[in-house]
Design a protein around this motif. Structure first.
Motif, short mmCIF file in Angstrom:
data_model
loop_
_atom_site.label_atom_id
_atom_site.label_comp_id
_atom_site.label_asym_id
_atom_site.label_seq_id
_atom_site.Cartn_x
_atom_site.Cartn_y
_atom_site.Cartn_z
N TYR A 1 0.76 -1.31 -0.07
CA TYR A 1 -0.16 -0.17 0.00
C TYR A 1 0.88 1.23 -0.11
O TYR A 1 2.17 1.32 0.35
CB TYR A 1 -0.77 0.15 1.27
N PRO A 2 0.29 2.18 -0.45
CA PRO A 2 1.16 3.64 -0.73
C PRO A 2 1.37 4.38 0.69
O PRO A 2 0.84 5.34 1.03
CB PRO A 2 0.26 4.62 -1.48
N LEU A 3 2.36 3.71 1.50
CA LEU A 3 2.66 4.14 2.72
C LEU A 3 4.13 4.50 2.86
O LEU A 3 5.16 3.80 2.65
CB LEU A 3 2.15 3.16 4.18
N PRO A 4 4.71 5.72 3.27
CA PRO A 4 6.26 5.90 3.10
C PRO A 4 6.74 4.86 4.24
O PRO A 4 6.23 4.59 5.43
CB PRO A 4 6.26 7.40 3.58
N PHE A 5 8.16 4.50 4.12
CA PHE A 5 8.77 3.53 4.92
C PHE A 5 10.08 3.79 4.83
O PHE A 5 10.86 4.53 3.95
CB PHE A 5 8.41 2.07 4.37
N ILE A 6 10.73 3.53 6.18
CA ILE A 6 12.21 3.39 6.30
C ILE A 6 12.76 2.14 6.70
O ILE A 6 12.04 1.51 7.83
CB ILE A 6 12.54 4.46 7.40
N LYS A 7 13.45 1.37 6.04
CA LYS A 7 13.98 0.19 6.39
C LYS A 7 15.35 -0.09 5.73
O LYS A 7 15.83 0.59 4.63
CB LYS A 7 12.96 -0.96 6.25
N VAL A 8 15.90 -1.18 6.01
CA VAL A 8 17.17 -1.80 5.31
C VAL A 8 16.54 -2.80 4.18
O VAL A 8 15.30 -3.21 4.47
CB VAL A 8 18.23 -2.57 6.13
N ASN A 9 17.42 -3.21 3.14
CA ASN A 9 17.08 -4.27 2.45
C ASN A 9 17.29 -5.45 2.98
O ASN A 9 18.38 -6.09 3.12
CB ASN A 9 17.69 -4.09 1.03
N ASP A 10 16.40 -6.39 3.60
CA ASP A 10 16.56 -7.51 4.45
C ASP A 10 17.19 -8.75 3.46
O ASP A 10 17.98 -9.37 3.81
CB ASP A 10 15.15 -7.90 5.13
N TYR A 11 16.47 -8.61 2.25
CA TYR A 11 17.31 -9.68 1.34
C TYR A 11 18.67 -9.48 1.21
O TYR A 11 19.46 -10.32 1.28
CB TYR A 11 16.32 -9.75 -0.13
N GLN A 12 18.96 -8.25 0.74
CA GLN A 12 20.44 -7.84 0.41
C GLN A 12 21.28 -8.12 1.67
O GLN A 12 22.57 -8.70 1.52
CB GLN A 12 20.60 -6.63 -0.19
N ALA A 13 20.77 -7.66 2.89
CA ALA A 13 21.51 -8.02 4.10
C ALA A 13 21.71 -9.23 4.50
O ALA A 13 23.02 -9.63 4.92
CB ALA A 13 20.73 -7.19 5.23
N SER A 14 20.94 -10.10 4.17
CA SER A 14 20.89 -11.53 4.59
C SER A 14 22.05 -12.31 3.49
O SER A 14 22.59 -13.22 3.66
CB SER A 14 19.59 -12.30 4.25
N TYR A 15 21.66 -11.83 2.12
CA TYR A 15 22.71 -12.01 1.09
C TYR A 15 24.28 -11.86 1.86
O TYR A 15 25.15 -12.68 1.57
CB TYR A 15 22.31 -11.53 -0.22
#
Length: 330
Positions: free
Chosen positions: A151-165
């Motif tokens: 849904y169109p909600l602003p977010f702040i996060k890391v890229n969990d896929y890339q961090a795990s990779y």
């Protein structure tokens, strides 16, 4: 008897409306009048009624925070950033713990609406269709932290896929080929699924065959780290390195191995995820994927209060190297 705005107006020889405009940074008075009113406010010790000011401004200077759990260090780091930046911006914070209960989430959303909060920060929660509909109805600005949605909600996060990779690749580069994973809650689309995907694809790119025995699922807690370390050793006894999807689980795994007399990193290497304070305090200190949790919390306040701030923000991660990973490649 408490000092009122009328007392200030009388002593400063101005109208109540002029005092109100000065308190709320509205135009319509001279610099001389402002200085006189502010001097009287200081002399009388007048404390503006924030509720009354809120009725004028349609602002309560309050921000609501909805999150699953307040007791873990992951949430604590983000909350520290939120509270620090909110205080610096002259806002207060109301915290609502949902315990992963969707009905509770919606109820808290309504409560925050009734309290007239100026914005809501949602940490690490799944945004279901019902929850999003409730967000749309209240028409209050919302920012997501450590989660995102369709849904169109602003977010702040890391890229969990890339961090795990990157965490898995780090272990590969250290010479490990028998790598296991203690993942979070099975089926969790926010954190578990992308982290498991990153783990599997890093192994695939390193030409390491993945099998189901190489992974177990906990719930991000210390206790599940203990339980799943035990389960992983049973299903994959040849493992030499383990990627844990949270620092809490990683420290639980360390505790289990210590009690079993299995040395870290001599026999088994461990890497965690989050870089909370528990990673530095662990024995031995935990190598982990670092998320800038406090900075993400601070940024969520900026995102709520400043419309010029970029809406969707992927924050950088890095490997915080300490003492729980042994290298076979050097």
């Amino acid at each position: 008897m408490s000092i009122t705005i009328k007392d200030v107006a009388k002593q400063a020889n101005v109208s109540v409306a002029t005092v109100s405009r000065i308190l709320n940074n509205l135009p319509g008075y001279s610099n001389e009048t402002q200085e006189r009113v502010e001097k009287v406010i200081k002399e009388l010790g007048y404390q503006p009624n924030e509720v009354a000011r809120g009725l004028i401004n349609r602002k309560t200077k309050t921000i609501g925070v909805i999150l699953p759990n307040v007791s873990d260090l992951f949430a604590g780091e983000i909350l520290a950033g939120i509270e620090e930046q909110a205080y610096a911006s002259n806002y207060s914070v109301m915290i609502c713990k949902t315990n992963y209960d969707n009905k509770r989430k919606i109820k808290y959303l309504q409560t925050l609406y009734e309290k007239r909060v100026d914005g809501i920060i949602i940490i690490s929660e799944r945004i279901t269709q019902d929850f999003y509909k409730a967000i749309e109805m209240i028409k209050i600005p919302v920012v997501l932290v450590a989660t995102q949605s369709d849904y169109p909600l602003p977010f702040i996060k890391v890229n969990d896929y890339q961090a795990s990779y990157d965490a898995t690749t780090y272990l590969v580069k250290k010479g490990h080929s028998r790598i296991g994973m203690i993942a979070g809650s099975e089926g969790d689309i926010i954190s578990t699924i992308p982290r498991v995907k990153g783990f599997r694809e890093a192994l695939n790119d390193a030409k390491i065959t993945f099998t189901n025995e190489m992974i177990t699922y906990g719930d991000f807690s210390f206790e599940s780290g203990i339980d799943e370390m035990n389960n992983l050793l049973k299903s994959y006894p040849e493992v030499t390195a383990i990627f844990c999807a949270s620092d809490e689980m990683a420290v639980g795994a360390l505790s289990f191995l210590y009690k079993k007399g299995i040395k870290v990193p001599d026999s088994i290497s461990i890497i965690g995820y989050d870089n909370t304070a528990t990673a530095e305090r662990a024995i031995p200190p935990l190598t982990t994927v670092a998320q800038p949790l406090k900075e993400m919390g601070k940024a969520s306040i900026h995102l709520l209060l400043d419309s010029s701030v970029k809406i969707d923000q992927i924050y950088p991660h890095h490997i915080a190297e300490r003492d729980t990973v042994r290298s076979y490649s050097e």
